[in-house]
Design a protein around this motif. Structure first.
Motif, short mmCIF file in Angstrom:
data_model
loop_
_atom_site.label_atom_id
_atom_site.label_comp_id
_atom_site.label_asym_id
_atom_site.label_seq_id
_atom_site.Cartn_x
_atom_site.Cartn_y
_atom_site.Cartn_z
N VAL A 140 -5.68 10.24 7.66
CA VAL A 140 -6.09 8.87 7.93
C VAL A 140 -6.49 8.22 6.61
O VAL A 140 -7.45 8.66 5.96
N GLN A 141 -5.75 7.21 6.20
CA GLN A 141 -6.00 6.51 4.94
C GLN A 141 -6.91 5.31 5.18
O GLN A 141 -6.68 4.51 6.09
N ASN A 142 -7.94 5.17 4.34
CA ASN A 142 -8.88 4.06 4.45
C ASN A 142 -8.56 3.01 3.40
O ASN A 142 -8.78 3.20 2.21
N TYR A 143 -8.02 1.86 3.85
CA TYR A 143 -7.73 0.74 2.98
C TYR A 143 -8.73 -0.39 3.22
O TYR A 143 -8.35 -1.56 3.36
N GLY A 144 -10.00 -0.04 3.30
CA GLY A 144 -11.04 -1.04 3.49
C GLY A 144 -11.68 -1.42 2.17
O GLY A 144 -11.98 -0.57 1.35
N ILE A 145 -11.90 -2.72 1.97
CA ILE A 145 -12.64 -3.23 0.81
C ILE A 145 -13.69 -4.21 1.33
O ILE A 145 -13.36 -5.21 1.99
N GLY A 146 -14.94 -3.92 1.05
CA GLY A 146 -16.02 -4.75 1.55
C GLY A 146 -15.97 -6.17 1.02
O GLY A 146 -15.61 -6.41 -0.14
N GLY A 147 -16.32 -7.13 1.88
CA GLY A 147 -16.41 -8.53 1.48
C GLY A 147 -15.10 -9.28 1.50
O GLY A 147 -15.09 -10.49 1.23
N GLN A 148 -14.00 -8.63 1.83
CA GLN A 148 -12.71 -9.32 1.77
C GLN A 148 -12.43 -10.14 3.03
O GLN A 148 -12.83 -9.79 4.14
N THR A 149 -11.72 -11.23 2.81
CA THR A 149 -11.28 -12.08 3.91
C THR A 149 -10.02 -11.52 4.54
O THR A 149 -9.36 -10.63 3.98
N MET A 150 -9.66 -12.10 5.68
CA MET A 150 -8.45 -11.63 6.37
C MET A 150 -7.21 -11.90 5.51
O MET A 150 -6.25 -11.13 5.55
N PHE A 171 -6.21 -10.45 -4.35
CA PHE A 171 -6.23 -9.47 -3.26
C PHE A 171 -7.05 -8.22 -3.55
O PHE A 171 -7.28 -7.41 -2.66
N LEU A 172 -7.52 -8.06 -4.79
CA LEU A 172 -8.39 -6.94 -5.13
C LEU A 172 -9.83 -7.39 -5.34
O LEU A 172 -10.70 -6.57 -5.64
N SER A 173 -10.09 -8.67 -5.19
CA SER A 173 -11.42 -9.22 -5.45
C SER A 173 -12.33 -9.08 -4.25
O SER A 173 -11.88 -9.00 -3.10
N THR A 174 -13.63 -9.07 -4.54
CA THR A 174 -14.64 -9.05 -3.50
C THR A 174 -15.97 -9.47 -4.11
O THR A 174 -16.27 -9.10 -5.26
N PRO A 175 -16.78 -10.23 -3.38
CA PRO A 175 -18.13 -10.55 -3.86
C PRO A 175 -19.08 -9.37 -3.72
O PRO A 175 -20.20 -9.43 -4.21
N SER A 176 -18.62 -8.30 -3.08
CA SER A 176 -19.51 -7.18 -2.78
C SER A 176 -19.80 -6.29 -3.98
O SER A 176 -20.83 -5.62 -4.03
N ASP A 177 -18.88 -6.23 -4.96
CA ASP A 177 -19.09 -5.33 -6.08
C ASP A 177 -18.26 -5.75 -7.28
O ASP A 177 -17.46 -6.69 -7.21
N THR A 178 -18.47 -5.04 -8.38
CA THR A 178 -17.70 -5.28 -9.61
C THR A 178 -16.83 -4.07 -9.95
O THR A 178 -16.47 -3.86 -11.11
N THR A 179 -16.49 -3.30 -8.94
CA THR A 179 -15.70 -2.09 -9.13
C THR A 179 -14.32 -2.41 -9.70
O THR A 179 -13.65 -3.35 -9.26
N THR A 180 -13.89 -1.64 -10.68
CA THR A 180 -12.52 -1.77 -11.18
C THR A 180 -11.56 -1.25 -10.13
O THR A 180 -11.73 -0.15 -9.61
N ARG A 181 -10.56 -2.06 -9.80
CA ARG A 181 -9.61 -1.67 -8.76
C ARG A 181 -8.18 -1.77 -9.29
O ARG A 181 -7.89 -2.59 -10.16
N TYR A 182 -7.32 -0.96 -8.70
CA TYR A 182 -5.92 -0.89 -9.11
C TYR A 182 -5.01 -1.07 -7.90
O TYR A 182 -5.36 -0.69 -6.78
N ALA A 183 -3.83 -1.62 -8.17
CA ALA A 183 -2.81 -1.71 -7.13
C ALA A 183 -1.45 -1.52 -7.78
O ALA A 183 -1.05 -2.30 -8.66
N SER A 184 -0.75 -0.48 -7.37
CA SER A 184 0.62 -0.27 -7.84
C SER A 184 1.57 -0.99 -6.91
O SER A 184 1.25 -1.26 -5.74
N GLY A 185 2.75 -1.30 -7.44
CA GLY A 185 3.73 -1.99 -6.61
C GLY A 185 4.95 -2.37 -7.41
O GLY A 185 5.22 -1.81 -8.48
#
Length: 293
Positions: A51-61, A97-111
């Protein structure tokens, strides 16, 4: 509205389940070894499936929809070109699409961008947010303005069971959620095995409040559009609480009567704790087992 067919309910075990959402999917409020997120608890119930968790706090739909593939991401690069092994600034992006007001965590997205495999990095330094991109294999390629970036998270989930729990951070303005869900389903491969969890009212958004009414109105649309794929977000039933040996307090019973998940299943007004997430995981697992997915 996308019409699901009988083929979408064909039995056949899917080895992977992908959960797309915000902090409720990420598991805010589920801390410690015994208080698990709903995807973690779902994996425990359905072991050995992944089960993969693709949740990011604070994100809009809209942001979640981009990561799932339901909403296109248009990108323009500085100089309109990949520059070998160097990161290139993204000067324009249709949805962060990687932004959130919840944190300043560095995030990555391959594609894939204009046919080139690549990696996007989101960083935040002193409240300044930056998106950069790098092509794979030292790519040097021209990238037209507003090229479409297709995330690997969307591609990799096409053939799996998907659980979509979107909208909490848009309340009370949920206009368009049903259209995004339609798009999300339309890009899945057949059979399209999808479950949609209703928008959750917070502990203080009780029956009759503006936000409660907004949640219920959208949930009624989702339940009507996809009656066999919709997961209720109504308070737990007596049977559900008995199953996990949970004894509600007097305050819990007041909350349930007011149409919301009880205090004892919350970590704060918005987020559930491990007990509340267990109810969600059991509801999802029940439908997956029922359909023999």
């Amino acid at each position: 509205m996308i019409k699901l067919t009988s083929q979408d309910y064909n039995q056949g075990i899917s080895s992977e389940i992908n959960c797309f959402g915000d902090s409720l999917t990420y598991g805010a409020g589920a801390v410690g070894t015994s208080l698990l997120t709903y995807p973690q608890q779902l994996q425990n119930i359905l072991y050995p499936r992944l089960v993969q968790n693709y949740g990011i706090g604070g994100q809009t739909m809209e942001q979640i929809a981009c990561r799932q593939g339901a909403k296109p991401i248009y990108i323009t690069l500085n100089g309109n070109v990949f520059n070998g092994t160097n990161d290139v600034s993204i000067t324009s992006i249709s949805t962060q699409f990687l932004s959130t007001p919840s944190d300043t965590t560095t995030r990555y997205a391959s594609g894939i961008l204009n046919g080139v495999p690549c990696l996007i990095t989101r960083t935040v330094v002193s409240t300044v947010e930056t998106y950069v991109i790098r092509g794979a294999n030292s790519s040097v390629a021209t990238i037209p303005v507003n090229s479409v970036f297709y995330p690997d998270s969307a591609y990799n989930a096409k053939d799996t069971i998907q659980v979509l729990w979107w909208g909490r951070n848009n309340v009370p303005n949920l206009t368009g959620l049903d259209a995004l869900i339609d798009n999300a389903i339309s890009i899945m491969s057949n059979p399209r095995r999808v479950l949609i969890i209703g928008v959750k009212p917070s502990l203080t958004e009780t029956t009759g409040t503006t936000n409660y009414n907004a949640c219920i109105a959208m949930n009624n649309i989702l339940a009507s559009n996809y009656p066999d794929n919709y997961i209720s977000i109504l308070p737990p039933t007596i049977e559900e609480m008995d199953f996990i040996k949970y004894v509600p307090t007097s305050q819990d019973n007041i909350d349930i009567a007011n149409g919301v998940f009880p205090t004892g299943m919350h970590s704060d007004n918005t987020h559930l704790n491990g007990i509340g997430y267990n109810i969600i995981a059991n509801r999802v697992a029940k439908i997956i087992k029922l359909y023999g997915w």
